[in-house]
Design a protein around this motif. Structure first.
Motif, PDB file in Angstrom:
ATOM      1  N   GLY A   1       0.787  -1.218   0.000  1.00  0.00           N
ATOM      2  CA  GLY A   1       0.000   0.000   0.000  1.00  0.00           C
ATOM      3  C   GLY A   1       0.820   1.271   0.000  1.00  0.00           C
ATOM      4  N   ARG A   2       2.107   1.188  -0.337  1.00  0.00           N
ATOM      5  CA  ARG A   2       2.998   2.352  -0.284  1.00  0.00           C
ATOM      6  C   ARG A   2       3.662   2.586  -1.646  1.00  0.00           C
ATOM      7  N   PRO A   3       2.920   3.069  -2.636  1.00  0.00           N
ATOM      8  CA  PRO A   3       3.535   3.274  -3.960  1.00  0.00           C
ATOM      9  C   PRO A   3       4.660   4.304  -3.949  1.00  0.00           C
ATOM     10  N   GLY A   4       4.609   5.272  -3.030  1.00  0.00           N
ATOM     11  CA  GLY A   4       5.630   6.303  -2.985  1.00  0.00           C
ATOM     12  C   GLY A   4       6.995   5.798  -2.560  1.00  0.00           C
ATOM     13  N   TYR A   5       7.039   4.640  -1.899  1.00  0.00           N
ATOM     14  CA  TYR A   5       8.322   4.092  -1.439  1.00  0.00           C
ATOM     15  C   TYR A   5       8.896   3.080  -2.432  1.00  0.00           C
ATOM     16  N   PHE A   6       8.117   2.686  -3.403  1.00  0.00           N
ATOM     17  CA  PHE A   6       8.511   1.619  -4.314  1.00  0.00           C
ATOM     18  C   PHE A   6       9.867   1.894  -4.968  1.00  0.00           C
ATOM     19  N   HIS A   7      10.047   3.088  -5.523  1.00  0.00           N
ATOM     20  CA  HIS A   7      11.290   3.366  -6.251  1.00  0.00           C
ATOM     21  C   HIS A   7      12.491   3.389  -5.323  1.00  0.00           C
ATOM     22  N   ARG A   8      12.298   3.719  -4.042  1.00  0.00           N
ATOM     23  CA  ARG A   8      13.423   3.725  -3.112  1.00  0.00           C
ATOM     24  C   ARG A   8      13.920   2.297  -2.851  1.00  0.00           C
ATOM     25  N   ALA A   9      12.997   1.372  -2.690  1.00  0.00           N
ATOM     26  CA  ALA A   9      13.404  -0.024  -2.498  1.00  0.00           C
ATOM     27  C   ALA A   9      14.045  -0.577  -3.764  1.00  0.00           C
ATOM     28  N   VAL A  10      13.551  -0.169  -4.922  1.00  0.00           N
ATOM     29  CA  VAL A  10      14.172  -0.567  -6.188  1.00  0.00           C
ATOM     30  C   VAL A  10      15.618  -0.080  -6.234  1.00  0.00           C
ATOM     31  N   ASP A  11      15.844   1.161  -5.813  1.00  0.00           N
ATOM     32  CA  ASP A  11      17.203   1.705  -5.840  1.00  0.00           C
ATOM     33  C   ASP A  11      18.140   0.948  -4.914  1.00  0.00           C
ATOM     34  N   GLN A  12      17.638   0.445  -3.806  1.00  0.00           N
ATOM     35  CA  GLN A  12      18.482  -0.362  -2.919  1.00  0.00           C
ATOM     36  C   GLN A  12      18.954  -1.619  -3.652  1.00  0.00           C
ATOM     37  N   GLY A  13      18.068  -2.193  -4.454  1.00  0.00           N
ATOM     38  CA  GLY A  13      18.453  -3.352  -5.246  1.00  0.00           C
ATOM     39  C   GLY A  13      19.426  -3.007  -6.352  1.00  0.00           C
ATOM     40  N   ILE A  14      19.227  -1.851  -6.984  1.00  0.00           N
ATOM     41  CA  ILE A  14      20.165  -1.412  -8.011  1.00  0.00           C
ATOM     42  C   ILE A  14      21.546  -1.197  -7.396  1.00  0.00           C
ATOM     43  N   GLY A  15      21.572  -0.625  -6.189  1.00  0.00           N
ATOM     44  CA  GLY A  15      22.847  -0.445  -5.499  1.00  0.00           C
ATOM     45  C   GLY A  15      23.555  -1.763  -5.262  1.00  0.00           C
ATOM     46  N   ARG A  16      22.798  -2.791  -4.882  1.00  0.00           N
ATOM     47  CA  ARG A  16      23.409  -4.115  -4.706  1.00  0.00           C
ATOM     48  C   ARG A  16      23.994  -4.607  -6.018  1.00  0.00           C
ATOM     49  N   ALA A  17      23.254  -4.394  -7.093  1.00  0.00           N
ATOM     50  CA  ALA A  17      23.740  -4.860  -8.394  1.00  0.00           C
ATOM     51  C   ALA A  17      25.021  -4.145  -8.801  1.00  0.00           C
ATOM     52  N   LEU A  18      25.158  -2.877  -8.422  1.00  0.00           N
ATOM     53  CA  LEU A  18      26.366  -2.132  -8.780  1.00  0.00           C
ATOM     54  C   LEU A  18      27.613  -2.791  -8.208  1.00  0.00           C
ATOM     55  N   TRP A  19      27.474  -3.464  -7.067  1.00  0.00           N
ATOM     56  CA  TRP A  19      28.624  -4.167  -6.491  1.00  0.00           C
ATOM     57  C   TRP A  19      29.121  -5.258  -7.431  1.00  0.00           C
ATOM     58  N   PHE A  20      28.196  -5.968  -8.055  1.00  0.00           N
ATOM     59  CA  PHE A  20      28.558  -7.042  -8.981  1.00  0.00           C
ATOM     60  C   PHE A  20      28.981  -6.477 -10.335  1.00  0.00           C
ATOM     61  N   ILE A  21      28.196  -5.539 -10.843  1.00  0.00           N
ATOM     62  CA  ILE A  21      28.447  -4.982 -12.165  1.00  0.00           C
ATOM     63  C   ILE A  21      29.847  -4.376 -12.256  1.00  0.00           C
ATOM     64  N   ASN A  22      30.307  -3.813 -11.138  1.00  0.00           N
ATOM     65  CA  ASN A  22      31.622  -3.164 -11.110  1.00  0.00           C
ATOM     66  C   ASN A  22      32.701  -4.023 -10.463  1.00  0.00           C
ATOM     67  N   GLY A  23      32.444  -5.325 -10.381  1.00  0.00           N
ATOM     68  CA  GLY A  23      33.477  -6.262  -9.956  1.00  0.00           C
ATOM     69  C   GLY A  23      34.001  -6.052  -8.556  1.00  0.00           C
ATOM     70  N   ALA A  24      33.153  -5.543  -7.638  1.00  0.00           N
ATOM     71  CA  ALA A  24      33.548  -5.348  -6.233  1.00  0.00           C
ATOM     72  C   ALA A  24      34.749  -4.417  -6.091  1.00  0.00           C
ATOM     73  N   ARG A  25      34.870  -3.454  -6.994  1.00  0.00           N
ATOM     74  CA  ARG A  25      35.950  -2.474  -6.931  1.00  0.00           C
ATOM     75  C   ARG A  25      35.389  -1.185  -6.337  1.00  0.00           C
ATOM     76  N   PRO A  26      35.761  -0.845  -5.109  1.00  0.00           N
ATOM     77  CA  PRO A  26      35.154   0.310  -4.436  1.00  0.00           C
ATOM     78  C   PRO A  26      35.197   1.597  -5.231  1.00  0.00           C
ATOM     79  N   ASP A  27      36.300   1.888  -5.893  1.00  0.00           N
ATOM     80  CA  ASP A  27      36.388   3.144  -6.647  1.00  0.00           C
ATOM     81  C   ASP A  27      35.421   3.145  -7.821  1.00  0.00           C
ATOM     82  N   ALA A  28      35.310   1.998  -8.499  1.00  0.00           N
ATOM     83  CA  ALA A  28      34.396   1.904  -9.645  1.00  0.00           C
ATOM     84  C   ALA A  28      32.938   1.964  -9.185  1.00  0.00           C
ATOM     85  N   VAL A  29      32.638   1.328  -8.051  1.00  0.00           N
ATOM     86  CA  VAL A  29      31.280   1.376  -7.512  1.00  0.00           C
ATOM     87  C   VAL A  29      30.904   2.812  -7.153  1.00  0.00           C
ATOM     88  N   ALA A  30      31.822   3.525  -6.495  1.00  0.00           N
ATOM     89  CA  ALA A  30      31.558   4.915  -6.123  1.00  0.00           C
ATOM     90  C   ALA A  30      31.323   5.773  -7.363  1.00  0.00           C
TER      91      ALA A  30
END
Length: 328
Positions: free
Chosen positions: A180-209
């Motif tokens: 029942g919270r459509p306004g929060y949906f995109h924020r939770a999606v972004d948390q998942g995108i952030g997790r994916a960035l760890w993999f997409i950038n090969g766990a390299r902190p500088d590249a992730v940043a």
């Protein structure tokens, strides 16, 4: 023994293990040992997915999953939950596979199982989403509060498999009234995108940043909390690498620490805390694993609490406040 129908479903629905490798996904090159470590995670998800499609009974599925080494077991349950959710949805939401899995052997892996539901959502039309979250009959202090991890899982899946749209072009999905919270949906999606960035950038902190900085600033906090969760749960770097990650986060160190706490809690709840998770707790939050678990437990939202924000976000705010209150 797999059923004929199960084998057909597996052939139609399951990508090959090579589909999730960095080379096939077009992710930047990374040291071989790191790549193999990170690639094994989505491969474990695929194995769990295949087994859940193939097996005749929950007992057989549990036996297969029990053969996975402890560090990868939660990821295999992600895949199994994804498959069970899709099979239930095919039956018009009347199936009980996901419920029985999460009420039974999947209960210790509930945090990652929710993410598996999100993976299923990425493959199902939105009208079917209203029935993907099972009504669990067993008592769990994290249901349905942590079911926002399903939306997180949806965001991770889209970023991992459609990187050009969701990361490079920074697509923002239409709202959906999860809990029942459509306004929060995109924020939770972004948390998942952030997790994916760890993999997409090969766990390299500088590249992730650098990848996070490419997004609109209002999205940075949730992206960084996803990075902290992925780094802590999945690993892929040394003890020194976690300290580098904390430095790379700069003004978002509290968000990275927030993600770390959720990851430590998930690992502890599942009964296996690998060494890299201990390193992350120490480097990202300057605390022990036990202290991180205690923080998660002490700030947890109790049943019956309500407010403008979903209980999941209230929990996040309380954990974040702990780190915000600490001296620099």
């Amino acid at each position: 023994m797999p059923t004929m129908a199960g084998s057909v479903r597996r052939l139609l629905l399951t990508p090959s293990l090579s589909e999730v490798t960095f080379e096939r996904r077009g992710f930047p090159a990374t040291p071989t040992e790191t790549a193999q470590h990170l690639e094994a995670i989505p491969q474990a998800v695929l194995c769990g997915f295949e087994w859940a499609l193939d097996t005749r009974s929950l007992w057989e599925l549990e036996r297969r999953l029990s053969l996975v080494r402890p560090e990868q077991l939660g990821f295999a349950y992600e895949g199994a939950t994804m498959a069970c959710t899709i099979l239930d949805a095919i039956r018009g939401g009347r199936g009980r596979r996901a419920r029985d899995l999460l009420d039974g052997p999947g209960r210790p892996h509930l945090f990652l199982a929710y993410i598996g539901i999100g993976f299923a959502m990425a493959r199902l039309p939105r009208p079917l989403w209203r029935r993907v979250l099972p009504e669990l009959t067993g008592s769990s202090p994290y249901h349905p509060t942590m079911s926002w991890l399903a939306v997180d899982g949806y965001g991770f899946d889209r970023a991992y498999f459609d990187t050009s749209r969701w990361v490079e072009r920074q697509h923002v999905p239409a709202p959906y009234p999860w809990q029942g919270r459509p306004g929060y949906f995109h924020r939770a999606v972004d948390q998942g995108i952030g997790r994916a960035l760890w993999f997409i950038n090969g766990a390299r902190p500088d590249a992730v940043a650098a990848a996070v900085r490419q997004f609109e600033p209002g999205r940075h906090a949730d992206l960084w909390s996803g990075v902290g969760l992925a780094a802590t749960f999945a690993g892929g770097i040394s003890r020194e690498g976690f300290r580098e990650l904390r430095g790379s986060a700069e003004r978002y160190r509290d968000e990275v620490a927030l993600g770390m706490v959720f990851a430590v809690k998930a690992r502890s709840w599942a009964g296996h805390v690998p060494e890299h998770t201990e390193w992350a707790a120490n480097a990202l939050g300057e605390m022990s694993v036990d202290a991180a678990v205690a923080l998660a437990d002490d700030t947890a939202v109790r049943g019956g609490e309500s407010g403008a924000d979903p209980q999941y976000e209230v929990w996040r705010q309380r954990i974040r406040a702990h780190f915000t209150s600490l001296p620099d």
